[in-house]
Write an enzyme that holds these catalytic residues in place. Structure first.
Site, PDB file in Angstrom:
ATOM      1  N   LYS A  11       2.716  -5.861  10.901  1.00 51.79           N
ATOM      2  CA  LYS A  11       2.800  -5.044   9.814  1.00 51.79           C
ATOM      3  C   LYS A  11       3.958  -4.878   9.511  1.00 51.79           C
ATOM      4  CE  LYS A  11      -1.661  -2.610   9.658  1.00 51.79           C
ATOM      5  NZ  LYS A  11      -2.722  -1.505   9.594  1.00 51.79           N
ATOM      6  N   TYR A  51      -7.748  -5.118   1.607  1.00 48.89           N
ATOM      7  CA  TYR A  51      -8.234  -3.787   2.184  1.00 48.89           C
ATOM      8  C   TYR A  51      -8.927  -3.256   1.223  1.00 48.89           C
ATOM      9  CZ  TYR A  51      -5.132  -3.242   6.190  1.00 48.89           C
ATOM     10  OH  TYR A  51      -4.496  -3.095   7.582  1.00 48.89           O
ATOM     11  N   PHE A  59      -5.936   7.275   1.134  1.00 48.82           N
ATOM     12  CA  PHE A  59      -4.822   6.748   1.477  1.00 48.82           C
ATOM     13  C   PHE A  59      -4.314   5.083   1.309  1.00 48.82           C
ATOM     14  CE2 PHE A  59      -8.116   6.051   4.915  1.00 48.82           C
ATOM     15  CZ  PHE A  59      -7.934   4.820   4.756  1.00 48.82           C
ATOM     16  N   ARG A  87      -9.102  -5.562  19.435  1.00 50.62           N
ATOM     17  CA  ARG A  87      -9.052  -4.408  18.841  1.00 50.62           C
ATOM     18  C   ARG A  87      -8.838  -3.309  19.879  1.00 50.62           C
ATOM     19  NH1 ARG A  87      -9.738  -2.999  13.549  1.00 50.62           N
ATOM     20  NH2 ARG A  87     -10.645  -1.117  14.260  1.00 50.62           N
ATOM     21  N   THR A  93      -6.481   3.602  15.628  1.00 51.03           N
ATOM     22  CA  THR A  93      -5.745   3.502  14.351  1.00 51.03           C
ATOM     23  C   THR A  93      -4.536   4.528  14.480  1.00 51.03           C
ATOM     24  OG1 THR A  93      -7.833   3.162  13.486  1.00 51.03           O
ATOM     25  CG2 THR A  93      -6.074   3.611  11.873  1.00 51.03           C
ATOM     26  N   ARG A 104      -0.519  -0.077  19.570  1.00 52.17           N
ATOM     27  CA  ARG A 104      -0.314   1.055  18.720  1.00 52.17           C
ATOM     28  C   ARG A 104       0.556   2.203  19.535  1.00 52.17           C
ATOM     29  NH1 ARG A 104      -5.439   0.225  14.991  1.00 52.17           N
ATOM     30  NH2 ARG A 104      -4.522  -0.833  13.341  1.00 52.17           N
ATOM     31  N   ASN A 114       1.170   1.546  11.422  1.00 46.18           N
ATOM     32  CA  ASN A 114       0.655   1.353  12.816  1.00 46.18           C
ATOM     33  C   ASN A 114       0.801  -0.203  13.289  1.00 46.18           C
ATOM     34  OD1 ASN A 114      -1.515   0.062  11.306  1.00 46.18           O
ATOM     35  ND2 ASN A 114      -3.143   1.711  12.002  1.00 46.18           N
ATOM     36  N   HIS A 117      -2.711  -5.070  12.433  1.00 45.38           N
ATOM     37  CA  HIS A 117      -4.170  -4.955  12.042  1.00 45.38           C
ATOM     38  C   HIS A 117      -4.999  -6.070  12.871  1.00 45.38           C
ATOM     39  CE1 HIS A 117      -7.735  -5.845   9.565  1.00 45.38           C
ATOM     40  NE2 HIS A 117      -7.623  -7.121   9.682  1.00 45.38           N
ATOM     41  N   GLU A 128     -11.139 -12.941   6.466  1.00 51.37           N
ATOM     42  CA  GLU A 128      -9.727 -12.684   6.591  1.00 51.37           C
ATOM     43  C   GLU A 128      -8.799 -13.946   6.954  1.00 51.37           C
ATOM     44  OE1 GLU A 128     -10.527  -7.937   7.949  1.00 51.37           O
ATOM     45  OE2 GLU A 128      -9.557  -9.426   9.299  1.00 51.37           O
TER      46      GLU A 128
HETATM   47  P1  ATP Z   1      -6.605  -2.089  10.548  1.00 58.48           P
HETATM   48  O1  ATP Z   1      -7.876  -2.488   9.486  1.00 58.48           O
HETATM   49  O2  ATP Z   1      -5.321  -2.225   9.749  1.00 58.48           O
HETATM   50  O3  ATP Z   1      -6.742  -3.011  11.651  1.00 58.48           O
HETATM   51  P2  ATP Z   1      -8.076   0.125  11.516  1.00 58.48           P
HETATM   52  O4  ATP Z   1      -9.536  -0.789  11.468  1.00 58.48           O
HETATM   53  O5  ATP Z   1      -7.565   0.638  12.997  1.00 58.48           O
HETATM   54  O6  ATP Z   1      -6.799  -0.533  10.901  1.00 58.48           O
HETATM   55  P3  ATP Z   1      -9.097   1.348   9.239  1.00 58.48           P
HETATM   56  O7  ATP Z   1      -9.831   2.582   9.267  1.00 58.48           O
HETATM   57  O8  ATP Z   1      -9.638   0.155   8.820  1.00 58.48           O
HETATM   58  O9  ATP Z   1      -8.378   1.351  10.420  1.00 58.48           O
HETATM   59  O10 ATP Z   1      -7.871   1.634   8.229  1.00 58.48           O
HETATM   60  C1  ATP Z   1      -6.944   0.638   7.486  1.00 58.48           C
HETATM   61  C2  ATP Z   1      -5.568   1.122   7.691  1.00 58.48           C
HETATM   62  O11 ATP Z   1      -5.542   1.986   6.848  1.00 58.48           O
HETATM   63  C3  ATP Z   1      -4.981   1.518   8.961  1.00 58.48           C
HETATM   64  O12 ATP Z   1      -4.696   0.353   9.941  1.00 58.48           O
HETATM   65  C4  ATP Z   1      -3.666   2.461   8.468  1.00 58.48           C
HETATM   66  O13 ATP Z   1      -2.766   1.453   8.362  1.00 58.48           O
HETATM   67  C5  ATP Z   1      -4.288   3.014   7.121  1.00 58.48           C
HETATM   68  N1  ATP Z   1      -5.015   4.075   7.375  1.00 58.48           N
HETATM   69  C6  ATP Z   1      -6.021   4.381   8.098  1.00 58.48           C
HETATM   70  N2  ATP Z   1      -6.187   5.853   7.861  1.00 58.48           N
HETATM   71  C7  ATP Z   1      -5.033   6.380   7.049  1.00 58.48           C
HETATM   72  C8  ATP Z   1      -4.588   7.818   6.963  1.00 58.48           C
HETATM   73  N3  ATP Z   1      -5.560   8.650   7.358  1.00 58.48           N
HETATM   74  N4  ATP Z   1      -3.333   7.830   6.463  1.00 58.48           N
HETATM   75  C9  ATP Z   1      -2.758   6.871   6.056  1.00 58.48           C
HETATM   76  N5  ATP Z   1      -3.041   5.598   6.384  1.00 58.48           N
HETATM   77  C10 ATP Z   1      -4.245   5.409   6.932  1.00 58.48           C
HETATM   78 MG    MG Z   2      -9.973  -1.808   9.771  1.00 56.11          MG
END
Ligand code: ATP
Ligand code: MG
Length: 140
Positions: A11, A51, A59, A87, A93, A104, A114, A117, A128
């Site tokens: 990212k 997304y 968010f 993962r 996250t 992370r 973070n 992805h 994807e």
């Molecule tokens: P990713 O999909 O990016 O691999 P993830 O699966 O761990 O991450 P998700 O719940 O899918 O987490 O959230 C997608 C992305 O949205 C997170 O990686 C983060 O960048 C952002 N995100 C998630 N929760 C928050 C939050 N509470 N505040 C701000 N950004 C958030």
């Molecule tokens: Mg995710």
């Protein structure tokens, strides 16, 4: 265990700090193979599509703005059980909750910024990968 492919994004917070090689070293050390990779600026449309599952989350706007704020490196990773393995390597996250030694934990700045992805299941991985790579861009 089967050989799988998963989709990864390094990212903008990580590319801004010149961490592409450091993240890739962790990926390779974990036994995953980078079988496709390119550095791109993604469009707002691409970020919103990518997304879309989070469209209703508070968010979402912040997430899209972040993902288009600078270059990202999109990747296809291949290996045994690659989806779950990546993962695990990424960590939680929220970097404050991430296990020691995870990408992370080591590099992420916040729950939003973070660093990486990774796909969360086989169907999302397939979708994807297809959003960013043609079949003949991937050489295993
Ligand atoms: P990713 O999909 O990016 O691999 P993830 O699966 O761990 O991450 P998700 O719940 O899918 O987490 O959230 C997608 C992305 O949205 C997170 O990686 C983060 O960048 C952002 N995100 C998630 N929760 C928050 C939050 N509470 N505040 C701000 N950004 C958030
Ligand atoms: Mg995710």
């Amino acid at each position: 265990m089967a050989i799988e492919r998963t989709f990864s994004i390094i990212k903008p917070d990580a590319t801004a700090r010149n961490l592409t090689g450091a993240v890739n070293a962790m990926i390779e050390r974990a036994g995953l193979r980078i079988v496709a990779q390119k550095r791109v600026l993604i469009s707002r449309d691409q970020a919103e599509t990518f997304y879309a599952v989070h469209r209703q989350r508070p968010f979402f706007r912040e997430l899209v703005e972040f993902m288009i704020s600078g270059p990202v490196v999109v990747q296809v990773l291949e290996g045994e059980n690659a989806i779950a393995a990546y993962r695990d390597l990424m960590g939680a996250t929220d970097p404050a909750q991430a296990a020691p030694g995870t990408i992370r934990k080591v590099f992420a700045k916040s729950i939003g910024e973070n660093s990486v992805h990774g796909s969360d299941a086989a169907d999302t991985a397939g979708r994807e990968i297809a959003q960013f790579f043609a079949g003949n861009d991937i050489v295993g």
